[in-house]
Structure formats: structure tokens, C-alpha cells
Design a protein around this motif. Structure first.
Motif, PDB file in Angstrom:
ATOM      1  N   ALA A 153     -47.571 -15.787 -40.348  1.00 51.66           N
ATOM      2  CA  ALA A 153     -46.650 -16.906 -40.578  1.00 51.66           C
ATOM      3  C   ALA A 153     -45.790 -16.604 -41.807  1.00 51.66           C
ATOM      4  N   SER A 176     -43.453 -21.570 -41.071  1.00 50.55           N
ATOM      5  CA  SER A 176     -43.145 -21.225 -39.687  1.00 50.55           C
ATOM      6  C   SER A 176     -44.238 -20.288 -39.183  1.00 50.55           C
ATOM      7  N   VAL A 177     -44.870 -20.704 -38.085  1.00 54.76           N
ATOM      8  CA  VAL A 177     -46.004 -19.977 -37.526  1.00 54.76           C
ATOM      9  C   VAL A 177     -45.587 -19.362 -36.200  1.00 54.76           C
ATOM     10  N   ASP A 178     -45.889 -18.086 -36.024  1.00 58.33           N
ATOM     11  CA  ASP A 178     -45.543 -17.392 -34.798  1.00 58.33           C
ATOM     12  C   ASP A 178     -46.691 -17.537 -33.806  1.00 58.33           C
ATOM     13  N   ASN A 228     -44.879 -13.902 -46.813  1.00 60.23           N
ATOM     14  CA  ASN A 228     -45.661 -13.604 -45.618  1.00 60.23           C
ATOM     15  C   ASN A 228     -47.067 -14.137 -45.856  1.00 60.23           C
ATOM     16  N   GLU A 264     -35.819 -13.359 -39.218  1.00 61.37           N
ATOM     17  CA  GLU A 264     -37.079 -12.764 -38.777  1.00 61.37           C
ATOM     18  C   GLU A 264     -38.022 -13.793 -38.167  1.00 61.37           C
ATOM     19  N   SER A 265     -38.119 -14.975 -38.761  1.00 60.77           N
ATOM     20  CA  SER A 265     -39.014 -15.998 -38.220  1.00 60.77           C
ATOM     21  C   SER A 265     -38.296 -16.953 -37.271  1.00 60.77           C
ATOM     22  N   ARG A 266     -36.984 -16.760 -37.113  1.00 63.95           N
ATOM     23  CA  ARG A 266     -36.160 -17.598 -36.229  1.00 63.95           C
ATOM     24  C   ARG A 266     -36.276 -19.081 -36.574  1.00 63.95           C
ATOM     25  N   VAL A 267     -36.152 -19.367 -37.848  1.00 68.44           N
ATOM     26  CA  VAL A 267     -36.224 -20.751 -38.299  1.00 68.44           C
ATOM     27  C   VAL A 267     -34.971 -21.063 -39.121  1.00 68.44           C
TER      28      VAL A 267
END
Length: 87
Positions: free
Chosen positions: A68, A85-87, A53, A33-36
Motif C-alpha cells: 500500500a 491507497s491499498v492495492d 510505501n 503508481e498507486s492510481r489515486v
């Protein structure tokens, strides 16, 4: 002769599966979901990482926050790894 080639191909697929699974299971964590993706040597299961979240306050922009994720892993000896991880 053709059946021998199929048997060899099938064996190659069966025997290569466990080797690939072992590499991915040893310390790599992927959060789709966060692509990390990150590496912590002690991780052996996805269940060991807690994902929260959160909202991240952006520095330099008063009152601005963005969505994030915080990924937390804590070792038995108390060492704590945190990845945000920050979008």
C-alpha cells in the motif's frame, strides 16, 4: 486568410495553457503508481505531499498484509491529511 486562422488557433492554444495549469495546481494531487487522486485545498505543489510505501494488514485475515501507499500532507497550522491507497 488561411494564415489568420492559424494565428487564431495558435493564440487559443497559448492562452488556454495557463488556465488549465492553474486548475490542476490548486489542491489536486495525482499519484500515478498507486492510481489515486485526491483534493486538499492547501496543496500548491506536488513536493508538499510525502508518499510512503507501507504494508497494510487486512482485517479478518490473520497475518495477511498487502502492499500500500500512504500519502501525507501537513498544513503549517498542524492539520494533517492522510490518504492510504491499498492495492
Amino acid at each position: 486568410m488561411r494564415s489568420a486562422g492559424l494565428i487564431v488557433a495558435a493564440l487559443a492554444l497559448v492562452l488556454s495553457g495557463p488556465a488549465v495549469a492553474q486548475v490542476m495546481a490548486r489542491g489536486y494531487y495525482n499519484h500515478v503508481e498507486s492510481r489515486v487522486s485526491f483534493y486538499v485545498p492547501s496543496i500548491t505543489s506536488v513536493d508538499q505531499v510525502i508518499t510512503e510505501n507501507i504494508t497494510y494488514e487486512v482485517e479478518g485475515y490473520e497475518g495477511m498484509s498487502v502492499p500500500a501507499f500512504r500519502h501525507i500532507y501537513e498544513e503549517p497550522d498542524g492539520t494533517r491529511y492522510t490518504v492510504t491507497s491499498v492495492d
